[in-house]
Design a protein around this motif. Structure first.
Motif, mmCIF file in Angstrom:
data_model
loop_
_atom_site.group_PDB
_atom_site.id
_atom_site.type_symbol
_atom_site.label_atom_id
_atom_site.label_comp_id
_atom_site.label_asym_id
_atom_site.label_seq_id
_atom_site.Cartn_x
_atom_site.Cartn_y
_atom_site.Cartn_z
ATOM 1 N N ARG A 17 0.806 -1.220 0.000
ATOM 2 C CA ARG A 17 0.000 0.000 0.000
ATOM 3 C C ARG A 17 0.840 1.271 0.000
ATOM 4 O O ARG A 17 0.308 2.374 0.153
ATOM 5 C CB ARG A 17 -0.932 0.006 1.217
ATOM 6 N N LYS A 18 2.135 1.141 -0.164
ATOM 7 C CA LYS A 18 3.010 2.308 -0.069
ATOM 8 C C LYS A 18 2.762 3.319 -1.180
ATOM 9 O O LYS A 18 2.993 4.513 -0.985
ATOM 10 C CB LYS A 18 4.482 1.875 -0.063
ATOM 11 N N THR A 19 2.355 2.850 -2.352
ATOM 12 C CA THR A 19 1.985 3.769 -3.430
ATOM 13 C C THR A 19 0.688 3.278 -4.055
ATOM 14 O O THR A 19 0.403 2.082 -4.065
ATOM 15 C CB THR A 19 3.071 3.825 -4.531
ATOM 16 N N PRO A 20 -0.126 4.194 -4.577
ATOM 17 C CA PRO A 20 -1.386 3.772 -5.192
ATOM 18 C C PRO A 20 -1.193 2.777 -6.333
ATOM 19 O O PRO A 20 -1.996 1.853 -6.492
ATOM 20 C CB PRO A 20 -1.977 5.091 -5.697
ATOM 21 N N SER A 21 -0.130 2.946 -7.109
ATOM 22 C CA SER A 21 0.077 2.040 -8.243
ATOM 23 C C SER A 21 0.348 0.619 -7.770
ATOM 24 O O SER A 21 -0.110 -0.347 -8.370
ATOM 25 C CB SER A 21 1.227 2.529 -9.127
ATOM 26 N N ILE A 22 1.089 0.464 -6.679
ATOM 27 C CA ILE A 22 1.385 -0.870 -6.161
ATOM 28 C C ILE A 22 0.123 -1.521 -5.601
ATOM 29 O O ILE A 22 -0.160 -2.689 -5.876
ATOM 30 C CB ILE A 22 2.500 -0.813 -5.104
ATOM 31 N N SER A 23 -0.666 -0.765 -4.830
ATOM 32 C CA SER A 23 -1.861 -1.365 -4.235
ATOM 33 C C SER A 23 -2.872 -1.765 -5.303
ATOM 34 O O SER A 23 -3.482 -2.836 -5.234
ATOM 35 C CB SER A 23 -2.501 -0.403 -3.232
ATOM 36 N N GLY A 24 -3.050 -0.900 -6.321
ATOM 37 C CA GLY A 24 -4.012 -1.223 -7.374
ATOM 38 C C GLY A 24 -3.566 -2.376 -8.238
ATOM 39 O O GLY A 24 -4.343 -3.295 -8.524
ATOM 40 N N LEU A 25 -2.298 -2.366 -8.649
ATOM 41 C CA LEU A 25 -1.794 -3.442 -9.497
ATOM 42 C C LEU A 25 -1.647 -4.747 -8.711
ATOM 43 O O LEU A 25 -1.746 -5.825 -9.281
ATOM 44 C CB LEU A 25 -0.461 -3.030 -10.130
ATOM 45 N N ALA A 26 -1.408 -4.633 -7.401
ATOM 46 C CA ALA A 26 -1.376 -5.834 -6.576
ATOM 47 C C ALA A 26 -2.747 -6.502 -6.527
ATOM 48 O O ALA A 26 -2.852 -7.721 -6.476
ATOM 49 C CB ALA A 26 -0.899 -5.505 -5.165
ATOM 50 N N LEU A 27 -3.807 -5.695 -6.544
ATOM 51 C CA LEU A 27 -5.157 -6.260 -6.606
ATOM 52 C C LEU A 27 -5.365 -6.997 -7.925
ATOM 53 O O LEU A 27 -5.971 -8.083 -7.952
ATOM 54 C CB LEU A 27 -6.195 -5.151 -6.452
ATOM 55 N N CYS A 28 -4.849 -6.438 -9.015
ATOM 56 C CA CYS A 28 -4.899 -7.145 -10.308
ATOM 57 C C CYS A 28 -4.173 -8.481 -10.219
ATOM 58 O O CYS A 28 -4.656 -9.504 -10.703
ATOM 59 C CB CYS A 28 -4.251 -6.295 -11.403
ATOM 60 N N TYR A 29 -2.986 -8.450 -9.609
ATOM 61 C CA TYR A 29 -2.183 -9.658 -9.416
ATOM 62 C C TYR A 29 -2.989 -10.717 -8.659
ATOM 63 O O TYR A 29 -3.002 -11.901 -9.030
ATOM 64 C CB TYR A 29 -0.930 -9.254 -8.630
ATOM 65 N N PHE A 30 -3.681 -10.283 -7.603
ATOM 66 C CA PHE A 30 -4.499 -11.180 -6.800
ATOM 67 C C PHE A 30 -5.622 -11.806 -7.633
ATOM 68 O O PHE A 30 -5.844 -13.019 -7.598
ATOM 69 C CB PHE A 30 -5.082 -10.403 -5.617
ATOM 70 N N ALA A 80 11.173 -8.181 0.166
ATOM 71 C CA ALA A 80 9.899 -7.938 0.839
ATOM 72 C C ALA A 80 8.753 -7.879 -0.163
ATOM 73 O O ALA A 80 7.658 -8.389 0.098
ATOM 74 C CB ALA A 80 9.979 -6.632 1.632
ATOM 75 N N LEU A 81 9.006 -7.233 -1.317
ATOM 76 C CA LEU A 81 7.967 -7.167 -2.351
ATOM 77 C C LEU A 81 7.601 -8.558 -2.841
ATOM 78 O O LEU A 81 6.417 -8.910 -2.921
ATOM 79 C CB LEU A 81 8.438 -6.311 -3.530
ATOM 80 N N GLN A 82 8.616 -9.355 -3.168
ATOM 81 C CA GLN A 82 8.339 -10.693 -3.678
ATOM 82 C C GLN A 82 7.680 -11.560 -2.605
ATOM 83 O O GLN A 82 6.833 -12.391 -2.911
ATOM 84 C CB GLN A 82 9.631 -11.353 -4.195
ATOM 85 N N GLY A 83 8.056 -11.356 -1.338
ATOM 86 C CA GLY A 83 7.387 -12.077 -0.263
ATOM 87 C C GLY A 83 5.924 -11.687 -0.147
ATOM 88 O O GLY A 83 5.055 -12.533 0.075
ATOM 89 N N ALA A 84 5.652 -10.381 -0.327
ATOM 90 C CA ALA A 84 4.268 -9.916 -0.274
ATOM 91 C C ALA A 84 3.460 -10.460 -1.446
ATOM 92 O O ALA A 84 2.303 -10.863 -1.286
ATOM 93 C CB ALA A 84 4.237 -8.390 -0.280
ATOM 94 N N LEU A 85 4.056 -10.472 -2.636
ATOM 95 C CA LEU A 85 3.358 -11.014 -3.806
ATOM 96 C C LEU A 85 3.109 -12.513 -3.642
ATOM 97 O O LEU A 85 2.054 -13.020 -4.039
ATOM 98 C CB LEU A 85 4.171 -10.748 -5.078
ATOM 99 N N THR A 86 4.073 -13.214 -3.053
ATOM 100 C CA THR A 86 3.866 -14.636 -2.798
ATOM 101 C C THR A 86 2.751 -14.843 -1.772
ATOM 102 O O THR A 86 1.975 -15.797 -1.867
ATOM 103 C CB THR A 86 5.170 -15.301 -2.304
#
Length: 411
Positions: free
Chosen positions: A212-225, A340-346
């Motif tokens: 959630r550190k940047t809007p682009s990461i939180s939004g694209l992470a939702l796409c990833y999910f 940390a990013l890859q751990g969060a994505l995993t």
């Protein structure tokens, strides 16, 4: 590592290839093994298969952030080798399982140590430049694809020797993989880029909050999910669905997964390298998600087995979205935050693997039972298509907001 980047990519590629081969070996026989141990038909066994997948995913969800942050402090190599040993132990337990509970125990052990892809992704991020990041992340998909060419095909053949034979082969491959890495795999994380382990970063919730550190990461992470949630219609239920719907044998299931692996390897290891420089990450994501959606819709409507071999083409071509999305996410974090990013994505992937099979497999079981309002074995694929379409819309909205923000700042 700068001088050895091509060799390091080769090392990690072979490591992941053998690792995926081990998992691919056992997929064709899982429906029959569960059916034998529980004495139930294949469509009912799908729900029990979902529990095994969820058990693995839940433990990985808890431990992936720990593993990712440990690799940020101690380096990628020791963490990767430990996870490979864990997988080897898991397959030995599965091979010896006298009842269903042993299968459950083996999956829990594998989930605790199953950080090979997390650490491998961080390894790739360590040695990549901005220009090569997307291409190198594509090699992870290529290893996955090639592993699924060899693994399921070989697993289908070994099933002729008995239901347990593929599990022994998988254990051997994983232990061989660990031995290979011990002698060959170099460390990728330089001492100056390491950081101390902190529990606040190593818990699942804290790991997800990192996104959630940047809007682009939180939004694209939702796409990833959503992408990985949709993919569980295929990954969690393919062997059960095709065995039930088309009466496929383990050999045909293995052959179909080998075709999928061949196409995934060609797309992420070859086509991505050609299309991404021309289209860019954003357009690659749009195109890939559209093709994923089309493929899932067609899977659900197929009424003959041979059509599944045809419909894997648009579905697998959708794989151009994955490396582009992962590269976009990686560009938004610092070098010492890649683990940390890859751990969060995993962790996100693990959440989809907890929820996805429980949704998709149980939906399949219900709509093939006598209690269903109508008989529709392909219902899970159609739900997956809806998730993919939603992911496409969210990605478009996030990129649109980023462009507007950049324009406002420039103005």
């Amino acid at each position: 590592m700068t001088a050895n980047r091509p060799a390091a990519i080769g090392f990690i590629f072979i490591t992941l290839l053998i690792d995926v081969m081990g998992w691919g070996l056992i997929i064709p026989v899982m429906p029959r093994l569960i059916s034998e141990l529980k004495g139930i038909p294949v469509n009912e066994a799908s729900a029990d298969g979902a529990l095994l997948i969820a058990a693995y995913a839940f433990t990985q969800f808890l431990f992936a952030p720990v593993i990712g942050n440990l690799s940020d402090q101690f380096g990628r190599r020791p963490v990767l080798l430990s996870s490979l040993l864990g997988f080897g132990i898991d397959y030995i337990i599965l091979a010896l399982a006298p009842d269903y509970s042993w299968l459950f125990l083996g999956r829990v052990i594998a989930g605790i140590t199953g950080a090979s892809f997390t650490t491998a992704a961080a390894y790739i991020a360590d040695i990549s430049t901005p220009e090569t990041r997307t291409k190198n992340f594509g090699m992870i998909g290529a290893a996955f694809g090639l592993g699924f060419i060899i693994g399921p095909a070989l697993g289908g053949l070994l099933a002729g020797l008995g239901t347990r034979a593929p599990f022994y082969a998988a254990a051997g491959l994983c232990l061989l993989n660990a031995l290979y890495g011990y002698f060959i795999l170099p460390e990728s994380l330089a001492p100056e880029n390491r950081r101390k382990f902190q529990w606040k970063r190593a818990n699942p919730i804290g790991s997800l909050l990192f996104l959630r550190k940047t809007p682009s990461i939180s939004g694209l992470a939702l796409c990833y999910f959503l992408i990985y949630l949709a993919a569980q219609a295929v990954q969690g239920n393919w062997s059960f669905y095709t065995t039930y719907r088309f009466k496929w044998t383990e050999g045909i299931v293995g052959a179909s997964l080998a075709v999928v692996g061949l196409l995934v390897g060609a797309v992420q290891g070859g086509l991505t390298r050609v299309l991404n420089p021309k289209l860019g990450n954003e357009k690659s994501i749009y195109l890939g998600l559209t093709l994923y959606t089309v493929g899932l819709v067609l899977f659900g409507l197929a009424d003959q087995g041979w059509l599944m071999f045809v419909f894997v083409l648009p579905y697998c071509l959708g794989g151009i979205a994955g490396p582009s999305l992962q590269a976009t996410l990686a560009e938004h974090v610092l070098p010492n935050q890649q683990g940390a990013l890859q751990g969060a994505l995993t962790s996100l992937m693990s959440l989809t693997t907890i929820l996805g099979p429980m949704i998709m497999n149980n939906l399949f079981t219900y709509f093939t039972s006598k209690n269903a309002p109508f008989h529709f074995p392909g219902v899970s694929f159609e739900l997956g298509a809806l998730f993919m379409l939603l992911s496409l819309l969210i990605a478009w909205n996030m990129f649109r907001k980023e462009r507007m923000a950049r324009a406002a700042k420039a103005g």
